[in-house]
Design a protein around this motif. Sequence first.
Motif, PDB file in Angstrom:
ATOM      1  N   SER A  25     -30.760  50.551  89.101  1.00 35.05           N
ATOM      2  CA  SER A  25     -30.106  49.691  88.098  1.00 35.05           C
ATOM      3  C   SER A  25     -28.596  49.734  88.265  1.00 35.05           C
ATOM      4  CB  SER A  25     -30.458  50.145  86.672  1.00 35.05           C
ATOM      5  OG  SER A  25     -31.800  49.871  86.364  1.00 35.05           O
ATOM      6  N   ASN A  60     -29.250  49.050  78.630  1.00 37.55           N
ATOM      7  CA  ASN A  60     -28.954  49.192  80.052  1.00 37.55           C
ATOM      8  C   ASN A  60     -28.305  50.556  80.292  1.00 37.55           C
ATOM      9  OD1 ASN A  60     -28.062  49.051  82.711  1.00 37.55           O
ATOM     10  ND2 ASN A  60     -27.412  46.916  82.561  1.00 37.55           N
ATOM     11  N   ASP A  91     -30.409  45.255  85.112  1.00 41.54           N
ATOM     12  CA  ASP A  91     -31.056  46.278  84.283  1.00 41.54           C
ATOM     13  C   ASP A  91     -32.524  46.403  84.667  1.00 41.54           C
ATOM     14  OD1 ASP A  91     -31.892  48.017  82.384  1.00 41.54           O
ATOM     15  OD2 ASP A  91     -31.486  46.732  80.654  1.00 41.54           O
ATOM     16  N   GLN A 128     -24.784  47.674  86.497  1.00 44.59           N
ATOM     17  CA  GLN A 128     -24.263  47.094  85.266  1.00 44.59           C
ATOM     18  C   GLN A 128     -24.760  45.670  85.038  1.00 44.59           C
ATOM     19  OE1 GLN A 128     -20.022  45.650  85.641  1.00 44.59           O
ATOM     20  NE2 GLN A 128     -19.982  47.156  87.278  1.00 44.59           N
TER      21      GLN A 128
END
Length: 362
Positions: free
Chosen positions: A290, A302, A295, A292
């Motif tokens: 993952s 997140n 997700d 930013q």
Amino acid sequence: MKPLLVLLLLFCSSSTEPVVPNPPPSQQAGFAFEMLLAKLDLMEHHSLDKQLQTEEKLTVLSSRVDQLVRSVENLSWIVQNTADTVHQLGLNGKHMQQNITFIQRDLTELLAGQKLTATTHQMGEYFLTNSRNTSSPSWSGDERHYTNYKSCNKIPFKRSGVYRIRPESPFKQPIMVLCDQEFETGGWTVIQHRFDGSINFYRGWKDYTEGFGNLDGEFWLGLERIHQLSAMEPHELVILLEDFDGNKTVARYDLFQIGTEVQKYRLMTLGGYSGTAGDSLSDLKGNSFSTQDMDNDTWDKNCAVSYHGAWWYAACHQSNLNGKYLRGQTNEFATGMVWKAFRGYHYALKSSKMMIRPKAKN
């Protein structure tokens, strides 16, 4: 008789002084008050004159201070650039001396071990490879012709550095990698390296897929390259960690493989743990990577955003080696470059080095 009387009267009138009456007290007080007002007006005039002179001097002084600040800033810039130049010259000289030493040592060991006489072709290949290692190469876009090795563990030299490798399918083009030839018996391909916080690791999916940074400094090799390398044949993973107190530790996993981009580069395989750092990665096995802007974790938020990193998060993590570079003890919870089993969630580590190597066949 009359003339004598007239003379007497004239004498008396000429010898008598006129009488001037004293001014009343109210007039005396008024005169003193006017004198006081005159003196106050004069003092006020002098004060205003001094104030104007002071303001003029302050204006001139302020202008000179501004000029001095600008001069200092320019001088600081010149000094910084001069220091950088001197530093680079020093490093280049140091690297040249190191390269000569390494060349002498490696050739001696190579010839002694194989008991062969080096041919002109062998010497040319060696010097060509080592000249590349001193030139701060770019990523796989470097099209100069150098010897291509299948992997770092096939390189016949014991010197760590940047080499060009060309693994078997599915690779179409050779790639530049940092090979660690010092840890244990060498042959490691470095996939992540952090040690001074000079590179921003809070990045998006595209950067983590393609890789970023400088192979001579801090970098992330790239999820696509890591996938291809780990899928080509069984690999082991080692993670070298150090805190700001000089404590060094290691976490080792006897198998490591991540999936394709379609699989969100899932942590497909993670073998048994050994080492001194403690196991802070096995709980993330099976999770996708993952960032930013991508997700893929199992949390309702997140994890990459909440913990300022990019990793194989679940909900969320016990390790965050791509988190903030916070330099030791911190009040922030789990946002730094942390390895829970080593220093916990409130300590950001000094360095992290993740490396993979083809697993030795029994």
